[in-house]
Design a protein around this motif. Structure first.
Motif, PDB file in Angstrom:
ATOM      1  N   LEU A   1      17.228 -33.742 -20.345  1.00  0.00           N
ATOM      2  CA  LEU A   1      18.356 -32.806 -20.415  1.00  0.00           C
ATOM      3  C   LEU A   1      18.194 -32.001 -21.694  1.00  0.00           C
ATOM      4  CD1 LEU A   1      21.577 -34.809 -19.439  1.00  0.00           C
ATOM      5  CD2 LEU A   1      20.624 -32.849 -18.233  1.00  0.00           C
ATOM      6  N   VAL A   2      18.325 -30.684 -21.579  1.00  0.00           N
ATOM      7  CA  VAL A   2      18.086 -29.845 -22.754  1.00  0.00           C
ATOM      8  C   VAL A   2      19.208 -28.829 -22.960  1.00  0.00           C
ATOM      9  CG1 VAL A   2      15.561 -30.005 -22.533  1.00  0.00           C
ATOM     10  CG2 VAL A   2      16.758 -28.079 -21.464  1.00  0.00           C
ATOM     11  N   LYS A   3      19.252 -28.375 -24.211  1.00  0.00           N
ATOM     12  CA  LYS A   3      20.100 -27.232 -24.525  1.00  0.00           C
ATOM     13  C   LYS A   3      19.156 -26.042 -24.649  1.00  0.00           C
ATOM     14  CE  LYS A   3      23.914 -26.050 -27.523  1.00  0.00           C
ATOM     15  NZ  LYS A   3      24.659 -26.424 -28.729  1.00  0.00           N
ATOM     16  N   TYR A   4      19.393 -25.028 -23.853  1.00  0.00           N
ATOM     17  CA  TYR A   4      18.496 -23.881 -23.833  1.00  0.00           C
ATOM     18  C   TYR A   4      19.344 -22.619 -23.816  1.00  0.00           C
ATOM     19  CZ  TYR A   4      14.512 -21.015 -22.269  1.00  0.00           C
ATOM     20  OH  TYR A   4      13.526 -20.073 -22.163  1.00  0.00           O
ATOM     21  N   GLN A   5      19.198 -21.814 -24.838  1.00  0.00           N
ATOM     22  CA  GLN A   5      20.013 -20.601 -24.987  1.00  0.00           C
ATOM     23  C   GLN A   5      21.506 -20.919 -24.829  1.00  0.00           C
ATOM     24  OE1 GLN A   5      18.075 -17.942 -22.205  1.00  0.00           O
ATOM     25  NE2 GLN A   5      16.521 -17.398 -23.703  1.00  0.00           N
ATOM     26  N   ASP A   6      21.926 -21.957 -25.557  1.00  0.00           N
ATOM     27  CA  ASP A   6      23.325 -22.386 -25.625  1.00  0.00           C
ATOM     28  C   ASP A   6      23.892 -22.906 -24.303  1.00  0.00           C
ATOM     29  OD1 ASP A   6      23.624 -21.966 -28.328  1.00  0.00           O
ATOM     30  OD2 ASP A   6      24.042 -19.818 -28.032  1.00  0.00           O
ATOM     31  N   ARG A   7      23.031 -23.216 -23.362  1.00  0.00           N
ATOM     32  CA  ARG A   7      23.524 -23.793 -22.105  1.00  0.00           C
ATOM     33  C   ARG A   7      22.782 -25.095 -21.806  1.00  0.00           C
ATOM     34  NH1 ARG A   7      25.990 -19.845 -18.406  1.00  0.00           N
ATOM     35  NH2 ARG A   7      26.361 -17.957 -19.594  1.00  0.00           N
TER      36      ARG A   7
ATOM     37  N   GLU B   1      28.899 -29.017 -17.031  1.00  0.00           N
ATOM     38  CA  GLU B   1      28.444 -27.661 -17.370  1.00  0.00           C
ATOM     39  C   GLU B   1      26.934 -27.451 -17.187  1.00  0.00           C
ATOM     40  OE1 GLU B   1      30.337 -25.016 -18.062  1.00  0.00           O
ATOM     41  OE2 GLU B   1      31.994 -26.372 -17.593  1.00  0.00           O
ATOM     42  N   VAL B   2      26.258 -28.445 -16.637  1.00  0.00           N
ATOM     43  CA  VAL B   2      24.815 -28.256 -16.407  1.00  0.00           C
ATOM     44  C   VAL B   2      24.613 -27.062 -15.465  1.00  0.00           C
ATOM     45  CG1 VAL B   2      22.749 -29.266 -15.350  1.00  0.00           C
ATOM     46  CG2 VAL B   2      24.186 -30.658 -16.853  1.00  0.00           C
ATOM     47  N   GLN B   3      23.717 -26.162 -15.873  1.00  0.00           N
ATOM     48  CA  GLN B   3      23.544 -24.895 -15.149  1.00  0.00           C
ATOM     49  C   GLN B   3      22.599 -24.990 -13.955  1.00  0.00           C
ATOM     50  OE1 GLN B   3      25.084 -21.835 -16.389  1.00  0.00           O
ATOM     51  NE2 GLN B   3      26.200 -23.510 -17.365  1.00  0.00           N
ATOM     52  N   GLY B   4      21.687 -25.923 -14.043  1.00  0.00           N
ATOM     53  CA  GLY B   4      20.654 -26.022 -13.003  1.00  0.00           C
ATOM     54  C   GLY B   4      19.431 -26.677 -13.616  1.00  0.00           C
ATOM     55  N   VAL B   5      18.284 -26.338 -13.100  1.00  0.00           N
ATOM     56  CA  VAL B   5      17.047 -26.985 -13.551  1.00  0.00           C
ATOM     57  C   VAL B   5      16.082 -25.926 -14.068  1.00  0.00           C
ATOM     58  CG1 VAL B   5      15.137 -28.507 -12.895  1.00  0.00           C
ATOM     59  CG2 VAL B   5      17.350 -28.720 -11.739  1.00  0.00           C
ATOM     60  N   ILE B   6      15.520 -26.201 -15.234  1.00  0.00           N
ATOM     61  CA  ILE B   6      14.413 -25.369 -15.719  1.00  0.00           C
ATOM     62  C   ILE B   6      13.131 -26.089 -15.333  1.00  0.00           C
ATOM     63  CG2 ILE B   6      13.185 -24.553 -17.769  1.00  0.00           C
ATOM     64  CD1 ILE B   6      15.899 -24.228 -19.108  1.00  0.00           C
ATOM     65  N   ILE B   7      12.266 -25.377 -14.659  1.00  0.00           N
ATOM     66  CA  ILE B   7      11.021 -25.995 -14.207  1.00  0.00           C
ATOM     67  C   ILE B   7       9.867 -25.528 -15.091  1.00  0.00           C
ATOM     68  CG2 ILE B   7       9.381 -26.164 -12.279  1.00  0.00           C
ATOM     69  CD1 ILE B   7      11.971 -25.682 -10.500  1.00  0.00           C
TER      70      ILE B   7
ATOM     71  N   GLU C   1      15.929 -27.608 -26.532  1.00  0.00           N
ATOM     72  CA  GLU C   1      16.121 -28.777 -27.409  1.00  0.00           C
ATOM     73  C   GLU C   1      16.586 -29.967 -26.590  1.00  0.00           C
ATOM     74  OE1 GLU C   1      18.896 -28.837 -30.860  1.00  0.00           O
ATOM     75  OE2 GLU C   1      18.305 -26.739 -30.972  1.00  0.00           O
ATOM     76  N   THR C   2      15.940 -31.091 -26.763  1.00  0.00           N
ATOM     77  CA  THR C   2      16.374 -32.298 -26.055  1.00  0.00           C
ATOM     78  C   THR C   2      17.775 -32.703 -26.535  1.00  0.00           C
ATOM     79  OG1 THR C   2      14.091 -33.059 -25.943  1.00  0.00           O
ATOM     80  CG2 THR C   2      15.794 -34.712 -25.561  1.00  0.00           C
ATOM     81  N   LEU C   3      18.667 -32.963 -25.593  1.00  0.00           N
ATOM     82  CA  LEU C   3      20.010 -33.416 -25.979  1.00  0.00           C
ATOM     83  C   LEU C   3      19.940 -34.842 -26.506  1.00  0.00           C
ATOM     84  CD1 LEU C   3      22.553 -32.414 -23.207  1.00  0.00           C
ATOM     85  CD2 LEU C   3      22.266 -31.433 -25.468  1.00  0.00           C
ATOM     86  N   ILE C   4      20.799 -35.138 -27.439  1.00  0.00           N
ATOM     87  CA  ILE C   4      20.905 -36.514 -27.919  1.00  0.00           C
ATOM     88  C   ILE C   4      22.174 -37.114 -27.300  1.00  0.00           C
ATOM     89  CG2 ILE C   4      21.119 -38.017 -29.949  1.00  0.00           C
ATOM     90  CD1 ILE C   4      18.416 -36.551 -29.771  1.00  0.00           C
ATOM     91  N   LEU C   5      22.029 -38.238 -26.641  1.00  0.00           N
ATOM     92  CA  LEU C   5      23.168 -38.869 -25.976  1.00  0.00           C
ATOM     93  C   LEU C   5      24.105 -39.526 -26.994  1.00  0.00           C
ATOM     94  CD1 LEU C   5      21.143 -40.567 -23.080  1.00  0.00           C
ATOM     95  CD2 LEU C   5      22.498 -38.466 -22.954  1.00  0.00           C
TER      96      LEU C   5
END
Lengths: 77, 308
Positions: B159-165, B206-212, B121-125
């Motif tokens: 920036l996204v929220k993916y599986q709560d991260r 808390e950004v975990q890394g990059v999803i490619i 999900e795209t984060l909303i700023l």
């Protein structure tokens, strides 16, 4: 990429027709037809790929046998 | 140096102050290539179909992200994105057998179909805008000779929220098939380390890394793959120290006014775009530059929107 989808009856324009049209002349229906053509093509090439991988010949045996299977026997490598 | 070059924001004259990964990667590859690209601002004359294809692919998916974040349903956002792309690519002239307008439309549609039920999900700023096409920059604890701090900068797709991260999402198009080797090219990756570091500093720790999200563009059928690239704190620290080292090294090349060639990099991948220049006698190079190159200096602080 040529259109391989059989959508002529539903829409008179082929994918090639649509791609070659002046973009300013594309209607909403043209865009929807383009999307359906592209999806149909994707399905076609996916099926073709699946068929190819099922029927792929895996050459095993002596060098001579492998060359024969690959139609390379007697050819200069 | 021409007056035009002095308006570039990421530089102090011909010393680079703001560093993105593209600049660092060019310097690491070959100091002379860096000099031609970043300091002289040269690029080969003529269209770069790979860059053009990639920019249009990104722009189309960004527009789709914005539509979805604004509440459009998947189908409507998809049709509108393809519609807009079909119209805005009127000027995309490419004879490339793969990177052309038809395949661009196919690849974007393919991506949207493939990730129809995307859990990311795209984060909303805080300002209410979707977190897409974000530019970041921050000062580092290293000063240039003019007393200004150097900066690290970059541009993120999303920036996204993916599986709560929280993750950065980066979209790639590639002509390499998805073999194990392709994924390994991101372990490690200066670009992904910079995205991770930058997003942690500027957006959220808390950004975990990059999803490619990679799209392999082939003649008839595209393939899509999603995989993460994440790094430990020590790996990121190592990348940061490396970056500062190279920035300082550039300062030394600049002070010496000498940018050595790395001959081992000339023929890597499709070959350096400056091979035709370095392959000529030094006395001939000014003439080759005038005939075969144009000035289009890269500015890491210029956002994609401004560049367009």
């Amino acid at each position: 990429m040529s259109s391989v989808s059989p959508l002529k009856e539903a829409n008179p324009k082929s994918l090639d027709d649509l791609f070659q049209m002046d973009p300013d002349q594309l209607t909403d229906d043209d865009i929807k037809a383009m999307i359906e053509h592209l999806r149909a093509n994707r399905t076609f090439f996916k099926q073709e790929k699946a068929t190819r991988s099922r029927t792929a010949v895996i050459p095993t045996g002596t060098v001579d046998e492998m060359l024969e299977i690959l139609d390379l026997k007697g050819k200069k490598l | 140096m021409s007056e035009e070059l002095e308006t570039i924001y990421g530089y102090d004259g011909d010393l680079q102050i703001a560093w993105d990964n593209t600049s660092l990667a060019t310097l690491r590859t070959c100091p002379r290539k860096y000099y031609y690209t970043n300091i002289m601002g040269l690029r080969p004359a003529g269209a770069n179909v790979h860059l053009d294809f990639g920019l249009r692919y990104h722009a189309a998916l960004e527009a789709y992200d914005r539509r979805r974040a604004a509440g459009e349903d998947w189908n409507s956002a998809l049709v509108n994105t393809v519609d807009e792309l079909a119209h805005t690519t009127k000027d995309f002239k490419s004879d490339h057998k793969v990177k052309n307008r038809n395949n661009l439309l196919r690849s974007v549609l393919g991506y949207l179909d493939h990730f129809k039920n995307d859990p990311a999900e795209t984060l909303i700023l805080e300002n209410g805008q979707p977190a897409v096409e974000l530019s970041f920059r921050f000062n580092v604890d290293l000063k240039a000779p003019n007393g200004e701090p150097y900066m690290l900068a970059g541009h993120l797709d999303r920036l996204v929220k993916y599986q709560d991260r929280l993750w950065v999402m980066d979209r790639k198009t590639t002509s390499k098939s998805f073999a194990y080797d392709y994924i390994q090219t991101f372990k490690p990756s200066g670009q992904m380390c910079q995205y991770t570091w930058g997003s942690k500093v500027v957006f959220h720790p808390e950004v975990q890394g990059v999803i490619i999200d990679a799209c392999y563009i082939a003649a008839n059928l595209d393939e899509y793959s999603r995989f993460p690239a994440s790094y430990t704190k020590d790996q990121l620290d190592e990348w940061f120290q490396n970056s500062l080292f190279y920035i300082k090294l550039a300062e030394q090349y600049h002070a010496a006014n000498y940018w050595p060639q790395n001959f081992e990099a000339c023929h890597v991948y499709q070959g350096c775009p400056f091979r035709s220049l370095c392959g000529r006698d030094p006395s001939m190079r000014d003439m080759v530059i005038k005939s075969d190159f144009v000035v289009d200096r890269w500015d890491p602080l210029l956002t994609r929107e401004k560049k367009e």
